[in-house]
Design a protein around this motif. Structure first.
Motif, PDB file in Angstrom:
ATOM      1  N   GLN A 134       0.825  -1.206   0.000  1.00 19.48           N
ATOM      2  CA  GLN A 134       0.000   0.000   0.000  1.00 19.48           C
ATOM      3  C   GLN A 134       0.862   1.260   0.000  1.00 19.48           C
ATOM      4  OE1 GLN A 134      -2.496  -0.542   3.452  1.00 19.48           O
ATOM      5  NE2 GLN A 134      -4.095  -1.605   2.294  1.00 19.48           N
ATOM      6  N   GLN A 135       1.977   1.195   0.717  1.00 16.66           N
ATOM      7  CA  GLN A 135       2.897   2.331   0.742  1.00 16.66           C
ATOM      8  C   GLN A 135       3.465   2.609  -0.650  1.00 16.66           C
ATOM      9  OE1 GLN A 135       5.443   0.917   4.005  1.00 16.66           O
ATOM     10  NE2 GLN A 135       5.097   2.889   5.006  1.00 16.66           N
ATOM     11  N   VAL A 136       3.843   1.564  -1.325  1.00 20.21           N
ATOM     12  CA  VAL A 136       4.394   1.711  -2.688  1.00 20.21           C
ATOM     13  C   VAL A 136       3.342   2.301  -3.621  1.00 20.21           C
ATOM     14  CG1 VAL A 136       5.269   0.454  -4.702  1.00 20.21           C
ATOM     15  CG2 VAL A 136       6.088  -0.146  -2.418  1.00 20.21           C
ATOM     16  N   ALA A 137       2.110   1.760  -3.548  1.00 20.20           N
ATOM     17  CA  ALA A 137       1.022   2.245  -4.400  1.00 20.20           C
ATOM     18  C   ALA A 137       0.688   3.707  -4.093  1.00 20.20           C
ATOM     19  CB  ALA A 137      -0.225   1.373  -4.208  1.00 20.20           C
ATOM     20  N   SER A 138       0.660   4.040  -2.809  1.00 20.27           N
ATOM     21  CA  SER A 138       0.358   5.418  -2.409  1.00 20.27           C
ATOM     22  C   SER A 138       1.450   6.384  -2.855  1.00 20.27           C
ATOM     23  CB  SER A 138       0.176   5.508  -0.888  1.00 20.27           C
ATOM     24  OG  SER A 138      -0.944   4.771  -0.475  1.00 20.27           O
ATOM     25  N   GLN A 139       2.694   5.951  -2.756  1.00 18.29           N
ATOM     26  CA  GLN A 139       3.805   6.796  -3.190  1.00 18.29           C
ATOM     27  C   GLN A 139       3.748   7.040  -4.693  1.00 18.29           C
ATOM     28  OE1 GLN A 139       6.100   8.220  -0.919  1.00 18.29           O
ATOM     29  NE2 GLN A 139       6.406   9.460  -2.758  1.00 18.29           N
ATOM     30  N   GLN A 140       3.408   5.997  -5.455  1.00 20.21           N
ATOM     31  CA  GLN A 140       3.264   6.155  -6.904  1.00 20.21           C
ATOM     32  C   GLN A 140       2.126   7.118  -7.237  1.00 20.21           C
ATOM     33  OE1 GLN A 140       2.715   2.080  -8.113  1.00 20.21           O
ATOM     34  NE2 GLN A 140       4.917   1.685  -8.352  1.00 20.21           N
ATOM     35  N   LYS A 141       1.010   6.994  -6.493  1.00 18.40           N
ATOM     36  CA  LYS A 141      -0.125   7.901  -6.699  1.00 18.40           C
ATOM     37  C   LYS A 141       0.268   9.329  -6.357  1.00 18.40           C
ATOM     38  CE  LYS A 141      -4.983   8.535  -5.374  1.00 18.40           C
ATOM     39  NZ  LYS A 141      -6.092   8.029  -4.527  1.00 18.40           N
ATOM     40  N   LEU A 142       1.038   9.473  -5.277  1.00 16.52           N
ATOM     41  CA  LEU A 142       1.499  10.793  -4.869  1.00 16.52           C
ATOM     42  C   LEU A 142       2.369  11.425  -5.949  1.00 16.52           C
ATOM     43  CD1 LEU A 142       1.661  12.891  -2.549  1.00 16.52           C
ATOM     44  CD2 LEU A 142       3.700  11.709  -1.757  1.00 16.52           C
ATOM     45  N   ASN A 143       3.284  10.641  -6.494  1.00 12.77           N
ATOM     46  CA  ASN A 143       4.171  11.144  -7.555  1.00 12.77           C
ATOM     47  C   ASN A 143       3.369  11.587  -8.782  1.00 12.77           C
ATOM     48  OD1 ASN A 143       6.329  10.534  -5.899  1.00 12.77           O
ATOM     49  ND2 ASN A 143       6.753   8.562  -6.871  1.00 12.77           N
TER      50      ASN A 143
END
Length: 377
Positions: A173-182
């Motif tokens: 979830q952290q990876v997915a959220s970071q990608q969404k943030l970027n």
């Protein structure tokens, strides 16, 4: 005698002819001057008509520019809200990761101790205890003890496994959220560039429009048109408010309401605007993009661009009371939306042809403008 009379008559006729010729020349001169003046008047009238047409075209273009700005600003605001939400989610996930990692470490340590205890007690197996001639009650207690330890180990292993699964899920979830943030950051930069582009176009349009309003008469005429537009919208809003459910109004809110945004009072209710026209509301100078809040609960009955006032939102508070918010950069609510006191309804802007950002704020009772300072502390 006859000769003298003839000479006199000839002299008189000559004077008359000369006088007639002089008058004719003067008349022709005046007629020529009149035609010249009429030509100038016609030219001036045509010029005024052309200027008025040009002004109307520029007002229409300004409306288009400011609506485009409102759309771009709304997207920027939405992406900022999404960024804030994603950042909050990431902080929550980071906290969960730390808690799960700590729990996993504790569970591993507990399981290790249990396995060590089981190893140290390994010389006492069930068969030996069953064949041992010890007291049956002692054997029963030992069996129960070993069963308890075994169950505890099984439970600890299951908990450790679930914790590991949860930890892996959080990391994903952290990876997915970071990608969404970027992705949101990139999108917001594009939206900000679009907003800047639209603001540049509006500035050019506004400069051209101000040139057509160089005279006081033209400016006064423009203000009269704007006031008439506002009056028409207020009348429409009053009709719309009659269909709304009964609300409390603002009669009991005198001196209790908060101003819709923080800012410096640049124009006060009732102060002179131009000629006989006075301010029907207050203008608060404030930073562009700052939140505008509803002063009280109610229903949105108008949300659109209005000549001279830009992006305008009107809220019906019941009992004939309504509040109006103008010059917004963008509107965050639509007609029909119910709002509560303090809700964000728009962002501060300079729409409506303003050179500086601020909020135009009115309170009306049964269509008549009243001083907002009576209600807002």
């Amino acid at each position: 005698m006859m000769t003298r009379l003839f000479v006199k008559a000839s002299i008189v006729a000559g004077f008359l002819i000369l006088s007639f010729m002089a008058n004719s020349a003067d008349l022709a001169s005046r007629q020529s001057a009149l035609k010249s003046i009429q030509a100038q008047i016609n030219q001036q009238q045509n010029s005024l008509k052309d200027t008025a047409k040009q002004r109307e075209k520029l007002v229409a273009l300004l409306k288009s520019d400011e609506q485009a700005i409102a759309k771009a600003a709304q997207k920027v605001n939405q992406s900022q809200a999404s960024l804030a939400a994603v950042n909050t989610k990431l902080r929550e996930l980071d906290k969960q990761q730390v808690e799960l990692a700590s729990l996993k470490s504790t569970q591993q340590e507990t399981l290790s101790k249990q396995l060590s205890s089981a190893y140290l007690a390994g010389n006492h197996d069930y068969t030996k205890m069953m064949l041992n001639q010890q007291n049956p009650a002692t054997v029963e207690r030992m069996l129960a003890y070993y069963q308890f330890l075994n169950n505890a180990r099984i439970k600890a292993i299951k908990q450790l496994k679930q914790t590991s699964i949860d930890l892996d899920k959080v990391k994903q979830q952290q990876v997915a959220s970071q990608q969404k943030l970027n992705a949101l950051v990139i999108e917001q930069k594009k939206q900000a560039q679009q907003l800047s582009k639209e603001q540049g176009q509006r500035k050019q349009t506004l400069t051209q429009l101000q040139r057509t309003l160089s005279s006081k008469g033209a400016e006064l005429e423009q203000l009269q048109i704007e006031e008439a537009s506002l009056k028409r919208i207020v009348q429409q809003a009053m009709v719309a408010s009659q269909a709304n459910p009964t609300m409390d109004g603002l009669a009991n809110q005198r001196g209790k309401l908060k101003w819709p945004t923080k800012g410096r009072m640049s124009k006060r209710f009732g102060s002179s605007r131009s000629g006989q026209i006075v301010w029907k509301g207050s203008v608060l100078a404030a930073p562009e993009g700052q939140n505008i809040h509803a002063v009280a609960s109610g229903k949105v009955i108008y949300a659109d661009w209005l000549r001279g006032f830009g992006m305008v939102l009107v809220i019906d508070h019941g009992k004939g009371y309504m509040s109006l918010y103008g010059h917004a950069q963008t509107l965050l609510k639509e007609p029909g939306d119910m709002v509560k006191s303090g809700d964000s309804i728009a962002l501060v802007g300079s729409s409506g042809g303003q050179s500086e950002p601020g909020l135009y704020f009115e309170i009306r009772n049964k269509g008549k403008a009243v001083d907002p300072a009576y209600y807002c502390r």
